[in-house]
Scaffold this active site. Structure first.
Site, PDB file in Angstrom:
ATOM      1  N   SER A   1       3.476  -2.257  10.365  1.00  0.00           N
ATOM      2  CA  SER A   1       4.924  -2.354  10.608  1.00  0.00           C
ATOM      3  C   SER A   1       5.484  -3.735  10.274  1.00  0.00           C
ATOM      4  O   SER A   1       6.409  -4.216  10.938  1.00  0.00           O
ATOM      5  CB  SER A   1       5.266  -1.961  12.051  1.00  0.00           C
ATOM      6  OG  SER A   1       4.894  -0.622  12.295  1.00  0.00           O
TER       7      SER A   1
ATOM      8  N   HIS B   1      -9.502   1.142   4.696  1.00  0.00           N
ATOM      9  CA  HIS B   1      -8.264   1.366   5.454  1.00  0.00           C
ATOM     10  C   HIS B   1      -8.553   2.346   6.593  1.00  0.00           C
ATOM     11  O   HIS B   1      -9.332   3.280   6.437  1.00  0.00           O
ATOM     12  CB  HIS B   1      -7.178   1.919   4.527  1.00  0.00           C
ATOM     13  CG  HIS B   1      -5.822   1.872   5.154  1.00  0.00           C
ATOM     14  ND1 HIS B   1      -5.425   2.783   6.113  1.00  0.00           N
ATOM     15  CD2 HIS B   1      -4.790   1.013   4.997  1.00  0.00           C
ATOM     16  CE1 HIS B   1      -4.199   2.471   6.507  1.00  0.00           C
ATOM     17  NE2 HIS B   1      -3.791   1.404   5.854  1.00  0.00           N
TER      18      HIS B   1
ATOM     19  N   GLY C   1       2.620   2.167  10.775  1.00  0.00           N
ATOM     20  CA  GLY C   1       3.595   3.243  10.645  1.00  0.00           C
ATOM     21  C   GLY C   1       4.301   3.598  11.941  1.00  0.00           C
ATOM     22  O   GLY C   1       4.984   4.615  12.022  1.00  0.00           O
TER      23      GLY C   1
ATOM     24  N   ASN D   1       0.885  -1.169   0.000  1.00  0.00           N
ATOM     25  CA  ASN D   1       0.000   0.000   0.000  1.00  0.00           C
ATOM     26  C   ASN D   1       0.920   1.215   0.000  1.00  0.00           C
ATOM     27  O   ASN D   1       1.470   1.569   1.042  1.00  0.00           O
ATOM     28  CB  ASN D   1      -0.909  -0.025   1.234  1.00  0.00           C
ATOM     29  CG  ASN D   1      -1.778   1.216   1.319  1.00  0.00           C
ATOM     30  OD1 ASN D   1      -1.799   2.035   0.396  1.00  0.00           O
ATOM     31  ND2 ASN D   1      -2.491   1.363   2.416  1.00  0.00           N
TER      32      ASN D   1
ATOM     33  N   LYS E   1       0.185   4.203  -0.328  1.00  0.00           N
ATOM     34  CA  LYS E   1      -0.459   5.398   0.255  1.00  0.00           C
ATOM     35  C   LYS E   1      -0.198   6.599  -0.655  1.00  0.00           C
ATOM     36  O   LYS E   1      -0.171   6.440  -1.872  1.00  0.00           O
ATOM     37  CB  LYS E   1      -0.001   5.588   1.711  1.00  0.00           C
ATOM     38  CG  LYS E   1      -0.182   4.301   2.540  1.00  0.00           C
ATOM     39  CD  LYS E   1      -0.026   4.494   4.011  1.00  0.00           C
ATOM     40  CE  LYS E   1      -0.242   3.167   4.727  1.00  0.00           C
ATOM     41  NZ  LYS E   1      -0.184   3.255   6.177  1.00  0.00           N
TER      42      LYS E   1
ATOM     43  N   GLU F   1      -5.442  -4.808  10.368  1.00  0.00           N
ATOM     44  CA  GLU F   1      -4.372  -3.845  10.620  1.00  0.00           C
ATOM     45  C   GLU F   1      -4.680  -3.083  11.904  1.00  0.00           C
ATOM     46  O   GLU F   1      -5.468  -2.130  11.882  1.00  0.00           O
ATOM     47  CB  GLU F   1      -4.278  -2.839   9.473  1.00  0.00           C
ATOM     48  CG  GLU F   1      -3.967  -3.451   8.125  1.00  0.00           C
ATOM     49  CD  GLU F   1      -3.355  -2.425   7.176  1.00  0.00           C
ATOM     50  OE1 GLU F   1      -2.256  -2.697   6.692  1.00  0.00           O
ATOM     51  OE2 GLU F   1      -3.955  -1.371   6.956  1.00  0.00           O
TER      52      GLU F   1
ATOM     53  N   GLU G   1      -6.945   4.724   7.731  1.00  0.00           N
ATOM     54  CA  GLU G   1      -6.674   6.137   7.406  1.00  0.00           C
ATOM     55  C   GLU G   1      -7.856   6.754   6.669  1.00  0.00           C
ATOM     56  O   GLU G   1      -8.166   7.926   6.845  1.00  0.00           O
ATOM     57  CB  GLU G   1      -5.379   6.238   6.579  1.00  0.00           C
ATOM     58  CG  GLU G   1      -4.159   5.969   7.465  1.00  0.00           C
ATOM     59  CD  GLU G   1      -2.952   5.396   6.753  1.00  0.00           C
ATOM     60  OE1 GLU G   1      -2.910   5.431   5.504  1.00  0.00           O
ATOM     61  OE2 GLU G   1      -2.050   4.901   7.447  1.00  0.00           O
TER      62      GLU G   1
HETATM   63  P1  13P Z   1       3.093   0.227   7.650  1.00  0.00           P
HETATM   64  O1  13P Z   1       3.563  -1.070   7.043  1.00  0.00           O
HETATM   65  O2  13P Z   1       3.870   1.429   7.176  1.00  0.00           O
HETATM   66  O3  13P Z   1       2.975   0.143   9.130  1.00  0.00           O
HETATM   67  O4  13P Z   1       1.600   0.471   7.095  1.00  0.00           O
HETATM   68  C1  13P Z   1       0.676  -0.546   7.163  1.00  0.00           C
HETATM   69  C2  13P Z   1      -0.499  -0.148   6.387  1.00  0.00           C
HETATM   70  O5  13P Z   1      -1.249   0.741   6.762  1.00  0.00           O
HETATM   71  C3  13P Z   1      -0.743  -0.845   5.118  1.00  0.00           C
HETATM   72  O6  13P Z   1      -2.025  -0.590   4.650  1.00  0.00           O
END
Ligand code: 13P
Length: 252
Positions: free
Chosen positions: A215, A97, A175, A9, A11, A169, A99
């Site tokens: 992560s 997601h 992150g 992803n 982003k 997640e 976010e």
């Molecule tokens: P990270 O791997 O940067 O923690 O992000 C995970 C994520 O949100 C994937 O959709």
């Protein structure tokens, strides 16, 4: 047997040119590695999809959007419909997601519409769920995730449900560098599989790919992926470097 999936992803990262370079690198590394048992997906920004689809070996790499509109078409300035996503050559779409739920106010009602449109247009949803830290600290994560599933994808017919993948997640692991422990991840994914079995039956549950995200990196992926219910990962930061991402793809 259910599919193993490693999905990046990206982003809101990379220009189109940088994204195409990254995608080419991943495609070449996957080809060299000879990995065949893993579905590799690149979740790119909308602007990149057509170029990325053209740049990769489609036998080895699938491409995903990170969202799609909740309406089929019409006067929705700035939105990108599921049909548009499909017409780029993308095969998957990441939906729900955290976010998007947190920053763009996506609700279960919105997600029901998005999932339905994605499926109607032949896209595979990678449906995300997961709890915030305060919920984990109160040990209410199971009930929280169950509600997220009950209100959205558990409304689908068994036939439609069997076309999607799920990514758990935990928000506190995204992150942050704090990965869920292998035991925490396995426990939640087994719990989700149990919920699927209760709702759709054992056969559907055994066929559903459930991914862990948060992560995840080349170092922790081998242990995470060794667990019986972890069918791969949804990868943020570590998907932005081809070598790092390959390390996760080859972690099985
Ligand atoms: P990270 O791997 O940067 O923690 O992000 C995970 C994520 O949100 C994937 O959709």
């Amino acid at each position: 047997m259910r599919k193993k999936i490693v999905a990046g992803n990206w982003k809101c990262n990379t220009t189109v040119q940088e994204g195409v370079e990254l995608a080419k690198e991943v495609s070449e590394l996957v080809a060299k590695s000879g990995v065949k048992n893993v579905v590799v997906v690149l979740g790119t920004p909308f602007t990149h999809i057509t170029s990325v689809v053209g740049a990769v070996d489609s036998q080895l790499i699938d491409v995903a959007a990170q969202n799609c509109a909740a309406d089929a078409k019409g006067a929705f300035t700035g939105e990108v419909s599921a049909a548009m996503v499909k017409s780029t050559g993308a095969t998957h779409v990441i939906l729900g997601h955290s976010e998007r739920r947190e920053y763009y106010g996506e609700t279960s009602a919105t997600l029901n519409k998005k999932v339905a449109l994605a499926l109607a247009n032949g896209l595979t949803p990678i449906y995300c769920c997961g709890e915030a830290l305060s919920i984990r600290e109160a040990n209410e994560q199971n009930a929280y995730v169950k509600t997220q599933l009950d209100e959205t994808i558990f409304n689908l017919s068994p036939e439609d449900f069997s076309k999607l993948a799920i990514a758990y997640e935990p928000i506190w692991a995204i992150g942050t560098g704090v990965t869920a422990s292998t035991a925490q991840a396995q426990e939640m994914l087994a719990y989700i599989r149990g919920l699927i079995a209760d709702k759709f039956g054992k056969v559907v549950a055994e066929e559903t790919s459930i991914l862990y995200g948060g992560s995840c990196n080349a170092k922790n992926a081998p242990e995470l992926f060794s667990q019986p219910d972890i069918d791969g990962g949804l990868i943020g930061g570590a998907s932005l470097k081809a070598e790092d991402f390959l390390g996760i793809i080859t972690a099985y």
